[in-house]
Design a protein around this motif. Sequence first.
Motif, PDB file in Angstrom:
ATOM      1  N   ILE A 137       0.981  -1.028  -0.114  1.00 24.82           N
ATOM      2  CA  ILE A 137       0.440   0.146   0.243  1.00 24.82           C
ATOM      3  C   ILE A 137       0.688   1.264  -0.146  1.00 24.82           C
ATOM      4  CG2 ILE A 137      -1.970   0.946   1.323  1.00 24.82           C
ATOM      5  CD1 ILE A 137      -2.472  -1.122   2.420  1.00 24.82           C
ATOM      6  N   VAL A 138       2.106   1.660   0.805  1.00 31.92           N
ATOM      7  CA  VAL A 138       3.106   2.287   0.616  1.00 31.92           C
ATOM      8  C   VAL A 138       3.363   2.673  -0.548  1.00 31.92           C
ATOM      9  CG1 VAL A 138       5.302   3.717   1.140  1.00 31.92           C
ATOM     10  CG2 VAL A 138       3.258   2.075   3.176  1.00 31.92           C
ATOM     11  N   LEU A 139       3.661   1.485  -1.153  1.00 31.86           N
ATOM     12  CA  LEU A 139       4.106   1.568  -2.296  1.00 31.86           C
ATOM     13  C   LEU A 139       2.768   2.254  -3.462  1.00 31.86           C
ATOM     14  CD1 LEU A 139       6.934   0.853  -4.289  1.00 31.86           C
ATOM     15  CD2 LEU A 139       5.767  -1.591  -4.534  1.00 31.86           C
ATOM     16  N   MET A 140       1.574   2.043  -3.217  1.00 31.81           N
ATOM     17  CA  MET A 140       0.969   1.692  -4.566  1.00 31.81           C
ATOM     18  C   MET A 140       0.748   3.640  -4.192  1.00 31.81           C
ATOM     19  SD  MET A 140      -3.090   0.176  -4.329  1.00 31.81           S
ATOM     20  CE  MET A 140      -2.320  -1.535  -4.463  1.00 31.81           C
ATOM     21  N   MET A 141       0.337   4.451  -3.401  1.00 33.25           N
ATOM     22  CA  MET A 141       0.335   5.220  -3.038  1.00 33.25           C
ATOM     23  C   MET A 141       1.714   6.349  -3.426  1.00 33.25           C
ATOM     24  SD  MET A 141      -2.372   5.756  -1.353  1.00 33.25           S
ATOM     25  CE  MET A 141      -3.153   4.482  -1.909  1.00 33.25           C
ATOM     26  N   ILE A 142       2.506   5.668  -3.248  1.00 35.53           N
ATOM     27  CA  ILE A 142       4.306   6.858  -4.018  1.00 35.53           C
ATOM     28  C   ILE A 142       3.766   6.972  -5.330  1.00 35.53           C
ATOM     29  CG2 ILE A 142       6.472   6.686  -4.950  1.00 35.53           C
ATOM     30  CD1 ILE A 142       7.212   4.783  -1.615  1.00 35.53           C
ATOM     31  N   GLY A 143       3.154   5.774  -5.772  1.00 37.74           N
ATOM     32  CA  GLY A 143       2.716   5.910  -7.356  1.00 37.74           C
ATOM     33  C   GLY A 143       1.681   6.619  -7.688  1.00 37.74           C
ATOM     34  N   LEU A 144       0.547   6.761  -7.005  1.00 35.90           N
ATOM     35  CA  LEU A 144      -0.614   7.533  -6.620  1.00 35.90           C
ATOM     36  C   LEU A 144      -0.055   9.036  -6.390  1.00 35.90           C
ATOM     37  CD1 LEU A 144      -3.692   7.829  -6.923  1.00 35.90           C
ATOM     38  CD2 LEU A 144      -3.837   7.476  -4.873  1.00 35.90           C
ATOM     39  N   TYR A 145       0.636   9.170  -6.116  1.00 33.78           N
ATOM     40  CA  TYR A 145       1.201  10.385  -5.150  1.00 33.78           C
ATOM     41  C   TYR A 145       2.397  10.596  -6.675  1.00 33.78           C
ATOM     42  CZ  TYR A 145       3.354  14.603  -3.590  1.00 33.78           C
ATOM     43  OH  TYR A 145       3.378  15.701  -2.897  1.00 33.78           O
ATOM     44  N   THR A 146       2.858  10.590  -7.685  1.00 31.22           N
ATOM     45  CA  THR A 146       3.920  10.634  -8.457  1.00 31.22           C
ATOM     46  C   THR A 146       2.800  11.038  -9.838  1.00 31.22           C
ATOM     47  OG1 THR A 146       5.388   9.050  -7.586  1.00 31.22           O
ATOM     48  CG2 THR A 146       5.230  10.013 -10.146  1.00 31.22           C
ATOM     49  N   VAL A 147       1.814   9.847  -9.572  1.00 32.62           N
ATOM     50  CA  VAL A 147       0.818  10.512 -10.991  1.00 32.62           C
ATOM     51  C   VAL A 147      -0.287  11.793 -10.490  1.00 32.62           C
ATOM     52  CG1 VAL A 147      -1.718  10.055 -11.894  1.00 32.62           C
ATOM     53  CG2 VAL A 147      -0.017   8.226 -11.401  1.00 32.62           C
ATOM     54  N   ILE A 148      -0.439  12.052  -9.498  1.00 35.46           N
ATOM     55  CA  ILE A 148      -1.524  13.322  -8.866  1.00 35.46           C
ATOM     56  C   ILE A 148      -0.651  14.811  -9.293  1.00 35.46           C
ATOM     57  CG2 ILE A 148      -3.386  11.663  -8.646  1.00 35.46           C
ATOM     58  CD1 ILE A 148      -3.210  12.407  -5.749  1.00 35.46           C
ATOM     59  N   GLY A 189       4.183   6.906 -12.976  1.00 36.18           N
ATOM     60  CA  GLY A 189       3.725   6.672 -12.116  1.00 36.18           C
ATOM     61  C   GLY A 189       2.772   5.765 -11.722  1.00 36.18           C
ATOM     62  N   LEU A 190       2.357   5.943 -13.015  1.00 32.22           N
ATOM     63  CA  LEU A 190       1.299   4.189 -13.740  1.00 32.22           C
ATOM     64  C   LEU A 190       1.860   3.244 -13.009  1.00 32.22           C
ATOM     65  CD1 LEU A 190      -1.900   5.338 -13.112  1.00 32.22           C
ATOM     66  CD2 LEU A 190      -1.404   5.209 -16.194  1.00 32.22           C
ATOM     67  N   ASN A 191       2.526   3.326 -13.389  1.00 37.75           N
ATOM     68  CA  ASN A 191       3.504   1.969 -13.244  1.00 37.75           C
ATOM     69  C   ASN A 191       3.764   1.626 -12.084  1.00 37.75           C
ATOM     70  OD1 ASN A 191       4.382   0.463 -15.973  1.00 37.75           O
ATOM     71  ND2 ASN A 191       5.835   1.736 -17.159  1.00 37.75           N
ATOM     72  N   LEU A 192       4.534   2.075 -11.697  1.00 36.38           N
ATOM     73  CA  LEU A 192       5.099   2.401 -10.136  1.00 36.38           C
ATOM     74  C   LEU A 192       3.580   1.723  -8.960  1.00 36.38           C
ATOM     75  CD1 LEU A 192       6.667   4.753  -8.172  1.00 36.38           C
ATOM     76  CD2 LEU A 192       7.915   2.549  -9.787  1.00 36.38           C
TER      77      LEU A 192
END
Lengths: 128, 179
Positions: free
Chosen positions: A14-25, A36-39
């Motif tokens: 979930i932490v990894l997912m949130m880093i990806g989501l933060y990169t996207v937005i 970010g979408l790839n992460l």
Amino acid sequence: MSEVLGHWNQVAVIVLMMIGLYTVISSDNLVKKVIGLNLFQVAVIMFYVSMGKVAGGTAPIFPVDEAGNYVTDIAFSNPLPHVLMLTAIVVGVATTALGLSLVIRIQEAYGTVEEDEILDMDHREAHV
Amino acid sequence: MIEPLLFVLLLALAVAILKLKDLFAIAMLSGAFSLVSAGLFTLMDAVDVAFTEAAVGAGFTTVLFLGTLAVTANTERQQPFRLGPLLVVLVVGAVLIWAGLDAPLYGDPTAPVHTHLGAEFIGRAPSEIDMPNIVTAVLASYRGYDTMGETAVIFTAGVGVMLLLGGRKGRDLDEEDQD
């Protein structure tokens, strides 16, 4: 606390997912958004695969004994999440390729891949 | 217990990707990210997923990103810090972790995911498909229609890429002729 430790795989994913989501937005650069979408995608795949893991299990491939028969009485990890995630990885690459070609077309049309500059240009065009 | 260590490495790579502004370095780090995640997949017994991720994620996707960077800018513009995205991410992450605490523990063999369809496939694959690799048996036989649909998705994406990027050379030449 032990609750969280037993679920370390979910917490890490979930932490990894949130880093990806933060990169996207948070990023305005379209290429970085795609990364970010790839992460995010790898995090989701990791979540499914970690659900399929059985403690003491092995990869879901039958060993063959001397007589040529499959050995089926050992613990295997669950093959089903693996199958679903194989499909997800390949489809993910296809969508990444499509997204990046859109980015290239935007670069050609606007001369930039920064989202706020593109929106500014659209805005000015609409008010001319 | 090497998995948590690899996860820490994976998180460090993800933070580096988030923080860096040099897009070339980011593309390279995302390749390394895919490779480390392939290692984690192997440790979690998903060997098929691991080699797909290593070939496709670390190899092909990196090439796609480098090809895009050849056309677009190489560095990301510096941008002001915004509170909104951080709040969204913190709230969503906290809710997800809270919701996940009810789930079965990592590696628990009695988890619902292992006691229904998974066990069924492992039990039936040797006699019905006669293929040592259960993942292959499920992918190509039990879920063959799903794989066919996947092929259709890839075909559609390929057509989309060709429509977006195909014929660019010709258009550039036309514009030069007009000049």
